[in-house]
Enzyme design. Sequence first.
Site, PDB file in Angstrom:
ATOM      1  N   TRP A 343      62.338  81.056  29.633  1.00 34.49           N
ATOM      2  CA  TRP A 343      61.488  81.211  28.451  1.00 34.49           C
ATOM      3  C   TRP A 343      60.009  81.211  28.831  1.00 34.49           C
ATOM      4  CZ3 TRP A 343      58.025  77.451  26.434  1.00 34.49           C
ATOM      5  CH2 TRP A 343      57.375  77.857  25.275  1.00 34.49           C
ATOM      6  N   HIS A 344      59.634  80.414  29.819  1.00 33.26           N
ATOM      7  CA  HIS A 344      58.232  80.335  30.200  1.00 33.26           C
ATOM      8  C   HIS A 344      57.749  81.600  30.903  1.00 33.26           C
ATOM      9  CE1 HIS A 344      58.539  75.922  29.474  1.00 33.26           C
ATOM     10  NE2 HIS A 344      57.264  76.066  29.191  1.00 33.26           N
ATOM     11  N   GLY A 345      58.649  82.382  31.472  1.00 28.42           N
ATOM     12  CA  GLY A 345      58.224  83.611  32.126  1.00 28.42           C
ATOM     13  C   GLY A 345      59.370  84.293  32.842  1.00 28.42           C
TER      14      GLY A 345
END
Length: 524
Positions: A343-345
Site C-alpha cells: 500500500w505504501h508503494g
Amino acid sequence: MLFNSYPFLFVFLPVTLVGYQIAGHFHRKAVVAWLGLMSLVFYACWHPAFLVVLLLSVAVNYTIAGLISRNIANQFASRGWLWVGILLNLGALGYFKYFVRILNFASYAAGSSKHWADIVLPLGISFFTFTQIAYLVDLQQGVATLQDLSSYVLFVTFFPHLIAGPILHHKEMMPQFQQSRRYQLRLSDVAVGLSWFIMGLGKKVLLADTFSETAKSAFAVHGPLPAILAWRGALCYALQLYFDFSGYSDMALGLARMFSIDFPLNFSSPYKAKNIIDFWQRWHITLSSYITTYLFNPIQIWISARRQKMGKKVSRKALATPEGFISMVAFPTLVTMFIAGIWHGAGLQFIVFGVLHGSYLTVNHGWRIFRHNRLGAAAADSRGPLARAVGHGSSVALTFFCVLLSLVFFRASSCGHAISIVSGMLMAHGGLSTWMFGDETRGKAALDLLCMLLGFVIVWGLPNTQQILGRFKPALQVTAWDKDEAPARGLWSPRFGWAFTMGAIFFLALVHIQDPSTFLYFQF
C-alpha cells in the site's frame, strides 16, 4: 491547497469558519452542505481535474451502499454488491498507484525500451478509498446505516482528514455530524483547535522542513556513503518524517476541533515505544486499527476456521506451540504487513519495509508468548528502579533502531539504494574520519548535530501535544500513554503566556512558508 500555505491560512480557513457560523443559524443540513462544498473546493484547489475522480468515487460508493442497504435481508445479494464495491475501489486504487509501474516492469522484463509515463496520483486516494470500503463492509454486516447524501459526502471529504488521514470511521463521525447543537462556533473549541493547529504548523515548518535538506542530500547519493553521512541522513529523515506526520496529524485534529468535531488520534509519540507492537499502536493509529479490523482479523478468523475443520485446536495453549504460533500469529501478521508495505508503494523497497515490520511484530509476539508470559510480570516488577529504567531505555533504543532500519527502505528509491545506505551505516564505506572536509562542511555538520540533538530532546524528553492539551480532551480517545499529563506548568490553558507562545510560533512559521513544502504522506 496545503495547510502550511498563505491562501489556506488567510483565505480558505477564515471563509470556511465564517460560512460555518452563518449556516449554523439556519439548519444542520445547511452546515453539512457548506462544509461539504468547502471540502470539495479545498480538494479542487490542488488539481481541479481530480475532483472528478473524488466525486465519481463518492457517487459509485454511495450507489453501492444504497444497493447493499436495500438488499440487506438477502445475504447473497448484499454480499455480492459489497464485493463489487470492494473490487471497484481496489481497482481504482491499483490503477493509479500500480498500473504504470507494472507495465514498466513487464516492459523491462521483456527487454523492451518502452517506458510508460507515471500517472499523477490523486491526493488522498488511499484515505478516502479506505474510508468508503470500511463503510460498505460495516453496512453489509448491519453495524452501519445508510446516510443521506450530503452527510455521506461530508463524511468522506471533510477537508481536515481528506489528504493524509486520519482514516475516519462512520460510527465515530456520523453521530457528530447529526448533532445540530454542535453547529455553532464555540470559542473554547476554536481556542483549543487553533492552538493545536499552530503547534502542528510549527512542527512541520520549523522542525520537519529543517531536517529535510540533510535527509534529501544523503538519500540523493546513490554511491557509497561514509558512516557519519549515512547515519546523519537516516536520523534526519527519521526526525523529518516524525515531525512532518505529527505536524499534519496535529493540524488535522486542530482544524476539526475548530468546528467542534473530534477526530480520533493518529499519532502518539511513537519513538517512545518500548517494543514494535507498542510502536504500531502509536504510529498511524487509525491505519493500524483499520488493517487489524479489516485485514488481520478476517485472515486470522479464516485460519482458525480451517484449523477447526481439520480438528486442530485454536486455544491459547495451541497458540503457545510452534505450529499454532506460525499458523495463527506469524502467517496473518506477515501477510497483513506485506500488504501494508505494498500500500505504501509499488517498489520492492516498500515490500521489504512491510516484511521487516511483519517480522518485527512476529518476533515481538513470540517473545510475549514463549518467554515473557512464562517468566511472568512478577519477575519484571522485582527489579529495582535503576534496572527498570535501564531496561526501559534499552527497549526504546532497540525499537527505534529497528524502526530506523525500516525507514531507510521506506525513503530509498530502490532496495539497492537502501542496502547501500545501510552498509554505509555499518561503516562499509568509511567511518567517522570522513565527517569533515573543510570549514563549511564542519560548520554544517555541527549545525546538523545540534538540530538532531534538539529534535531528539523534543521527541523523547517533552510531552506530546495531546498531553499538553489534556485538560480539554483534545480527541475522541485518550491513549494509555497520554493519561499521564504533562507537568502542571506545561499544560495548555487560555492565558496570556500560552497566547504569546502560540503567537510567536505562528509568526516564525509564517516567516518560513514563502515556499510551502508538501507533507510526506501526501504521496500515499
